[in-house]
Every structure is written in structure tokens, then in C-alpha cells.
Design an enzyme around this catalytic site. Structure first.
Site, PDB file in Angstrom:
ATOM      1  N   LYS A   1       0.808  -1.229   0.000  1.00  0.00           N
ATOM      2  CA  LYS A   1       0.000   0.000   0.000  1.00  0.00           C
ATOM      3  C   LYS A   1       0.839   1.276   0.000  1.00  0.00           C
ATOM      4  O   LYS A   1       0.428   2.280  -0.558  1.00  0.00           O
ATOM      5  CB  LYS A   1      -0.911   0.021   1.225  1.00  0.00           C
ATOM      6  CG  LYS A   1      -2.049  -0.988   1.189  1.00  0.00           C
ATOM      7  CD  LYS A   1      -2.787  -0.935   2.515  1.00  0.00           C
ATOM      8  CE  LYS A   1      -4.154  -1.556   2.436  1.00  0.00           C
ATOM      9  NZ  LYS A   1      -4.961  -1.257   3.619  1.00  0.00           N
TER      10      LYS A   1
ATOM     11  N   ASP B   1     -10.452   3.018   3.076  1.00  0.00           N
ATOM     12  CA  ASP B   1     -10.601   2.363   4.386  1.00  0.00           C
ATOM     13  C   ASP B   1     -11.356   3.231   5.401  1.00  0.00           C
ATOM     14  O   ASP B   1     -12.248   2.750   6.098  1.00  0.00           O
ATOM     15  CB  ASP B   1      -9.227   1.986   4.957  1.00  0.00           C
ATOM     16  CG  ASP B   1      -8.630   0.771   4.265  1.00  0.00           C
ATOM     17  OD1 ASP B   1      -9.407  -0.052   3.738  1.00  0.00           O
ATOM     18  OD2 ASP B   1      -7.399   0.650   4.241  1.00  0.00           O
TER      19      ASP B   1
END
Ligand code: ATR
Length: 317
Positions: free
Chosen positions: A93, A129
Site C-alpha cells: 500500500k 478504508d
């Protein structure tokens, strides 16, 4: 009819395999993927394929195992296949942020990308998220993060995503507890500008890092509405309960980012004291739904995605 059935069987097949950058077939419907290392555990293929199928959008969604050193080459390959978008999980990420042409504020704030949109060759990195967590809280507890006094256990990647979102929503109160105290203190310093307010909060600090010990947690928890477990404790079945039951109180909403088993130890403990609890499946669903919308521009078919996730959880227990 038979052709349609064959098509869906093929879609299902595509959604279950684990590929590497070398084995991804060039030909086929538009290519979506989750990149990770390892990636076998990811439930995104089942969830996203259910969404594409429900919306009758031709697509294949692959799991691609990407050792970190091969990420740049894999991204080039996905671009050469004109893949419209992909998800990205650990440990890729951070690096993905450096490989996109444009970073959306959602990813900039966290320094990590979990969703990439390929806009005609121009890559845009997002992070869904925080948004996913916020929507999950609304759905599970019928409450807005903005109105809640929140304690977050954990200041790693997941804890940070949740804490930043809570601060952006200007929640009522935010207390961060982390085993390594310095990490929660650093996070609080980072969040201070977002949480500044003229509101009077009495004797409670509106934003605080507290050490990981029972006394410090007990002193705060009466002034908390939502307790979030964003540590990795509970991922492994023999992990201990993250907090002693006696620290929990009936008024709490308890959100465990862990979703396997469906009733986590922390949820059981919450139930034992009469508090409400929910697992992290809702966050997984809503971060995926937000990614689907980024790629397709349409709202995600939540029911189909949720059903697929629940089935995937049951069949991969
Ligand atoms: P993730 O991306 O899932 O958040 P991470 O960044 O490795 O994973 O963070 C794991 C989190 O779980 C951290 O907050 C970690 O605390 P430390 O910062 O002190 O390492 C927390 N954690 C892991 N094991 C723990 C344990 N046994 N007790 C309390 N917290 C723990």
C-alpha cells in the site's frame, strides 16, 4: 442461456484463482485485481465479482500475488492490459502511492493507497478504508462518527486509517491507546490540527493518547461511546482477549475490525456485559463498495456484495 451460465462459471473461476503478474491472461473481460503478498486470504474477488455480476458489467477480478520488488513491473503490466482499476493490500500500500500519477486526498492523508483507478493511462490512488469504516459504523449502530466519543485500540495502519477518519469527521472525542505509547502520541500530534475546536469538554481532553494499561483505560472508558479494536490481536484464533472484560461497560458500542470468526472474542465479551458489538465485515464491505464506485461511477450493489462476503467467510473458515 447455456452461454450465459458458462460465462458466469468462468467469472467465478477467474475470481478464485491466485495469479502472478506472469500468469495473468491478456485476453478476457476488463481486468480488475487485488494485489498483495500474500493475497490468498483476500475476499475481495468474491465481493467485487458479485458486484460486477449484479450490475451486469463484464469484468474479471483476479488475486495477483506481487512480491514487493515486482510491484512497478506489475503496475506496468496492468496498464498494458488497460486494467480499469485494482485494489492493493499489504505490504504494497505504501509503495503504490509512489507509482500513481495523482494521489487523492484520501490516500495522501494516510500515505497509503488501497484503490487505484486507471483513467485512460493516468493512475489515481485512493484510500477507501476510512470511508468504509465510517459507513460501517453508521450501518451497524445507526450513529454518525461525528457524534461519538471514540477510543481506538491500535495505532498501526488500520488504527491510523480509523483515527484520521474520526478526526476528519470531527468526532466528539478521540482517545488513542497503543501498546507502543510513542506511536499513539505521534498520531495524536498529527491529528491535533483536525480536532481543534472551541467546544468546551469539561475535564476530558478532546484528543488524547493514553498508555496501554488497565487503570488508564478504565479512567477513560466511562467517557467513551464507541470502542474500536484496530490492533491485530484476535486475528489468530488463540490470541487472548484484547481487554479484560471488567473494563467493558454496557453503554459501549464495540467495533472489532477483525471479522473472522464472525463473533470475535471481543464481541463475546461485549455481549457478556450487555454492550453492543459488531465485527469488521461491514468495513470490508464498505471500503470495497467505495472502490467499486470509483471504478464504475455507479453506486455499489451492497446486498449482493454482502451476501458474497458472508458466503466467502463461511466457505473459507
Ligand atoms: P495493521 O495494518 O493491521 O494495523 P500494523 O500496522 O502492524 O497492522 O499494526 C498492528 C497494531 O496492533 C499496532 O497498533 C500494534 O501495536 P504496536 O504499535 O505497539 O506494535 C498492535 N498490536 C499488535 N500486537 C499487540 C498486542 N499483543 N497487544 C497490543 N497491541 C498489539
Amino acid at each position: 442461456m447455456i452461454l450465459v451460465a458458462l460465462w458466469f462459471i468462468l467469472l467465478k473461476f477467474f475470481s478464485m484463482e491466485i495469479d502472478t503478474a506472469e500468469t495473468v491472461p491478456a485476453a478476457g473481460p476488463p481486468l480488475y485485481a487485488v494485489l498483495g503478498h500474500p493475497v490468498a486470504h483476500s475476499l475481495s474477488p468474491q465481493m467485487q465479482m458479485a458486484a460486477f455480476t449484479a450490475c451486469q458489467i463484464p469484468a474479471r477480478y483476479l488475486r495477483i500475488d506481487v512480491p514487493p520488488e515486482t510491484l512497478p513491473a506489475t503496475v506496468q503490466k496492468l496498464k498494458s492490459f488497460a486494467a480499469p482499476g485494482w485494489n492493493c493490500t499489504l505490504p504494497l500500500k505504501n509503495e503504490m502511492l509512489t507509482l500513481v500519477d495523482e494521489v487523492d486526498p484520501s490516500a495522501q492523508r494516510l500515505g497509503v493507497v488501497n484503490t487505484v483507478l486507471n483513467d485512460a493511462g493516468r493512475l489515481i490512488g485512493f484510500n477507501t478504508d476510512g470511508e468504509g469504516w465510517m459507513r460501517a459504523i453508521r450501518e451497524e449502530f445507526r450513529m454518525d462518527v461525528h457524534d461519538l466519543r471514540i477510543m481506538i485500540l491500535g495505532a498501526g495502519g488500520a488504527g491510523r486509517a480509523v483515527a484520521v477518519q474520526a478526526a476528519l469527521e470531527r468526532c466528539e472525542r478521540l482517545v488513542i491507546v497503543n501498546r507502543t505509547f510513542e506511536k499513539s502520541q505521534a498520531l495524536v500530534r498529527e491529528l491535533e490540527p483536525l480536532m481543534r475546536t472551541d467546544k468546551l469538554m469539561g475535564s476530558c481532553a478532546r484528543l488524547a493518547a493514553i498508555p496501554w494499561n488497565d487503570d488508564a483505560i478504565a479512567a477513560e472508558i466511562s467517557n467513551i461511546d464507541l470502542l474500536v479494536n484496530a490492533t491485530s490481536v484476535g486475528v489468530i484464533s488463540h490470541d487472548p482477549l484484547i481487554l479484560p472484560v471488567r473494563l467493558l461497560q454496557p453503554h459501549l458500542m464495540v467495533y472489532d475490525l477483525i471479522y473472522r470468526p464472525a463473533k470475535t472474542k471481543l464481541m463475546e465479551a461485549a455481549q457478556e456485559v450487555g454492550a453492543r458489538g459488531a465485527n469488521g465485515l461491514g468495513m470490508l464491505l464498505h471500503q470495497g463498495a467505495a472502490a467499486f464506485t470509483i471504478w464504475t461511477g455507479i453506486s455499489a450493489p451492497l446486498d449482493a456484495m454482502r451476501t458474497a462476503l458472508l458466503q466467502a467467510c463461511q466457505s473459507t473458515r
